[in-house]
Design a protein around this motif. Sequence first.
Motif, mmCIF file in Angstrom:
data_model
loop_
_atom_site.group_PDB
_atom_site.id
_atom_site.type_symbol
_atom_site.label_atom_id
_atom_site.label_comp_id
_atom_site.label_asym_id
_atom_site.label_seq_id
_atom_site.Cartn_x
_atom_site.Cartn_y
_atom_site.Cartn_z
ATOM 1 N N VAL A 50 41.155 -90.764 -12.809
ATOM 2 C CA VAL A 50 40.349 -91.217 -11.675
ATOM 3 C C VAL A 50 39.197 -92.023 -12.258
ATOM 4 C CG1 VAL A 50 38.901 -90.497 -9.736
ATOM 5 C CG2 VAL A 50 40.970 -89.190 -10.318
ATOM 6 N N THR A 51 38.883 -93.157 -11.656
ATOM 7 C CA THR A 51 37.828 -94.029 -12.190
ATOM 8 C C THR A 51 36.730 -94.362 -11.190
ATOM 9 O OG1 THR A 51 39.129 -96.000 -11.645
ATOM 10 C CG2 THR A 51 39.402 -95.079 -13.864
ATOM 11 N N ASP A 52 36.909 -94.023 -9.921
ATOM 12 C CA ASP A 52 35.944 -94.364 -8.875
ATOM 13 C C ASP A 52 34.883 -93.268 -8.767
ATOM 14 O OD1 ASP A 52 34.544 -95.079 -6.610
ATOM 15 O OD2 ASP A 52 36.290 -95.213 -5.299
ATOM 16 N N LEU A 53 33.639 -93.598 -9.111
ATOM 17 C CA LEU A 53 32.555 -92.612 -9.089
ATOM 18 C C LEU A 53 32.207 -92.130 -7.683
ATOM 19 C CD1 LEU A 53 30.057 -94.068 -11.729
ATOM 20 C CD2 LEU A 53 31.655 -92.171 -11.996
ATOM 21 N N ALA A 54 32.646 -92.839 -6.659
ATOM 22 C CA ALA A 54 32.340 -92.457 -5.281
ATOM 23 C C ALA A 54 33.491 -91.713 -4.605
ATOM 24 C CB ALA A 54 31.987 -93.699 -4.464
ATOM 25 N N SER A 55 34.560 -91.467 -5.336
ATOM 26 C CA SER A 55 35.763 -90.882 -4.735
ATOM 27 C C SER A 55 35.711 -89.361 -4.702
ATOM 28 C CB SER A 55 36.996 -91.334 -5.523
ATOM 29 O OG SER A 55 38.150 -90.678 -5.049
ATOM 30 N N ASN A 56 36.198 -88.778 -3.612
ATOM 31 C CA ASN A 56 36.350 -87.330 -3.531
ATOM 32 C C ASN A 56 37.405 -86.810 -4.508
ATOM 33 O OD1 ASN A 56 34.405 -87.161 -1.525
ATOM 34 N ND2 ASN A 56 35.890 -87.148 0.151
ATOM 35 N N ASP A 57 38.242 -87.708 -5.020
ATOM 36 C CA ASP A 57 39.255 -87.310 -6.004
ATOM 37 C C ASP A 57 38.621 -86.848 -7.315
ATOM 38 O OD1 ASP A 57 41.357 -87.901 -4.279
ATOM 39 O OD2 ASP A 57 41.491 -89.984 -4.955
ATOM 40 N N LEU A 58 37.344 -87.149 -7.522
ATOM 41 C CA LEU A 58 36.639 -86.660 -8.706
ATOM 42 C C LEU A 58 36.500 -85.138 -8.705
ATOM 43 C CD1 LEU A 58 33.680 -89.159 -9.338
ATOM 44 C CD2 LEU A 58 35.601 -88.690 -10.846
ATOM 45 N N ARG A 59 36.686 -84.525 -7.546
ATOM 46 C CA ARG A 59 36.531 -83.067 -7.484
ATOM 47 C C ARG A 59 37.679 -82.360 -8.197
ATOM 48 N NH1 ARG A 59 35.167 -83.294 -1.021
ATOM 49 N NH2 ARG A 59 33.053 -84.204 -1.230
ATOM 50 N N PRO A 168 35.125 -96.125 -17.709
ATOM 51 C CA PRO A 168 35.403 -94.751 -18.151
ATOM 52 C C PRO A 168 36.382 -94.048 -17.204
ATOM 53 C CG PRO A 168 33.075 -95.219 -18.364
ATOM 54 C CD PRO A 168 33.677 -96.393 -17.631
ATOM 55 N N GLN A 169 37.147 -93.132 -17.771
ATOM 56 C CA GLN A 169 38.231 -92.484 -17.037
ATOM 57 C C GLN A 169 38.000 -90.973 -16.966
ATOM 58 O OE1 GLN A 169 41.532 -93.617 -19.494
ATOM 59 N NE2 GLN A 169 41.652 -95.685 -18.684
ATOM 60 N N PHE A 170 38.248 -90.391 -15.802
ATOM 61 C CA PHE A 170 38.123 -88.951 -15.605
ATOM 62 C C PHE A 170 39.515 -88.333 -15.455
ATOM 63 C CE2 PHE A 170 34.116 -90.692 -14.225
ATOM 64 C CZ PHE A 170 33.162 -89.733 -14.547
ATOM 65 N N TYR A 171 39.795 -87.335 -16.286
ATOM 66 C CA TYR A 171 41.035 -86.553 -16.190
ATOM 67 C C TYR A 171 40.618 -85.157 -15.746
ATOM 68 C CZ TYR A 171 42.867 -90.457 -18.860
ATOM 69 O OH TYR A 171 43.220 -91.724 -19.270
ATOM 70 N N ILE A 172 41.113 -84.712 -14.594
ATOM 71 C CA ILE A 172 40.534 -83.559 -13.903
ATOM 72 C C ILE A 172 41.616 -82.604 -13.419
ATOM 73 C CG2 ILE A 172 38.955 -82.867 -12.048
ATOM 74 C CD1 ILE A 172 38.633 -86.154 -11.844
ATOM 75 N N SER A 173 41.310 -81.313 -13.479
ATOM 76 C CA SER A 173 42.127 -80.299 -12.799
ATOM 77 C C SER A 173 41.225 -79.175 -12.316
ATOM 78 C CB SER A 173 43.201 -79.722 -13.727
ATOM 79 O OG SER A 173 44.253 -80.636 -13.935
ATOM 80 N N CYS A 174 41.644 -78.511 -11.244
ATOM 81 C CA CYS A 174 40.926 -77.350 -10.713
ATOM 82 C C CYS A 174 41.855 -76.154 -10.619
ATOM 83 C CB CYS A 174 40.393 -77.629 -9.311
ATOM 84 S SG CYS A 174 39.002 -78.781 -9.228
ATOM 85 N N ALA A 175 41.392 -75.023 -11.128
ATOM 86 C CA ALA A 175 42.064 -73.743 -10.912
ATOM 87 C C ALA A 175 41.347 -72.995 -9.794
ATOM 88 C CB ALA A 175 42.053 -72.917 -12.194
ATOM 89 N N GLN A 176 42.054 -72.073 -9.178
ATOM 90 C CA GLN A 176 41.469 -71.245 -8.123
ATOM 91 C C GLN A 176 41.336 -69.819 -8.647
ATOM 92 O OE1 GLN A 176 43.580 -73.816 -4.499
ATOM 93 N NE2 GLN A 176 43.973 -71.617 -4.644
ATOM 94 N N VAL A 177 40.088 -69.306 -8.669
ATOM 95 C CA VAL A 177 39.843 -67.973 -9.224
ATOM 96 C C VAL A 177 38.999 -67.138 -8.255
ATOM 97 C CG1 VAL A 177 39.999 -68.812 -11.605
ATOM 98 C CG2 VAL A 177 37.769 -68.681 -10.497
ATOM 99 N N LYS A 178 39.272 -65.854 -8.250
ATOM 100 C CA LYS A 178 38.452 -64.883 -7.525
ATOM 101 C C LYS A 178 37.716 -64.062 -8.568
ATOM 102 C CE LYS A 178 38.579 -61.054 -4.233
ATOM 103 N NZ LYS A 178 39.453 -60.192 -3.359
ATOM 104 N N VAL A 179 36.396 -64.191 -8.598
ATOM 105 C CA VAL A 179 35.582 -63.537 -9.621
ATOM 106 C C VAL A 179 35.098 -62.181 -9.109
ATOM 107 C CG1 VAL A 179 33.483 -63.689 -11.017
ATOM 108 C CG2 VAL A 179 34.861 -65.739 -10.602
ATOM 109 N N THR A 180 35.259 -61.153 -9.935
ATOM 110 C CA THR A 180 34.738 -59.821 -9.639
ATOM 111 C C THR A 180 33.872 -59.365 -10.813
ATOM 112 O OG1 THR A 180 36.676 -58.729 -10.617
ATOM 113 C CG2 THR A 180 36.767 -59.224 -8.258
ATOM 114 N N GLY A 181 32.977 -58.438 -10.535
ATOM 115 C CA GLY A 181 32.169 -57.859 -11.598
ATOM 116 C C GLY A 181 30.995 -58.696 -12.045
#
Length: 225
Positions: A50-59, A168-181
């Motif tokens: 992703v290269t667009d600094l204004a894009s929601n894809d940066l998330r 500049p190029q952004f390579y991104i991934s998101c995991a989904q976690v439930k935090v306890t403790g």
Amino acid sequence: MKNFVHLAALLALTVDSVSAHYIFQQLTAGSTKFDVFQYIRKNSNYNSPVTDLASNDLRCNVGASGASTETIEMQAGESFSFTLDTAVYHQGPISIYMSKAPSAAANYDGSGEWFKIKDFGPTFNGGSASWPLQQTYSYTIPKCIENGEYLLRIQSLAIHNPWPAGIPQFYISCAQVKVTGGSGTANPTHALIPGAFKESDPGYTANIYSNFNSYTVPGPAPLTC
């Protein structure tokens, strides 16, 4: 001849900008390494940046929703790793962020506040820089954050094509976690994505090939518990 060289340089930049590169695709929690995209949101642009600094894809990357992604329960203080399909080979920092979901992480679009928990930056020695170019990056869930469901985001910011001639190029991934403790005592510096990275950031505009003696990773300072 001069025109030919110029054309060749433009073609090289074009090929680099459209070709596939790498993607963070596997999560390890504790000592268990899970299947590809089991707890990581699957994107739709293969392993391109992703290269667009204004894009929601940066998330979380292009087309990466939580609709078909599982959420893993993890203890605050537990170790985790992100593994790519191939080792990072573009120079630039690796950063890890978290954002607390209002309810379920699977339903969260990442539009709320983010905080950084880790930077992997360059090491300078004798006038040269060494980047952490690896296939797996590891850290721990901070012990001081609140309990709840989060997006756990990793980003490779590739600055191998110096700005402004290259983007500049952004390579991104998101995991989904439930935090306890977690203790809930954290007071992190928050940022929005998009918004955390600007064209004026020295870490975004840095030229790694000329007088490169120091570096500040873009975004907020990492949380310390």
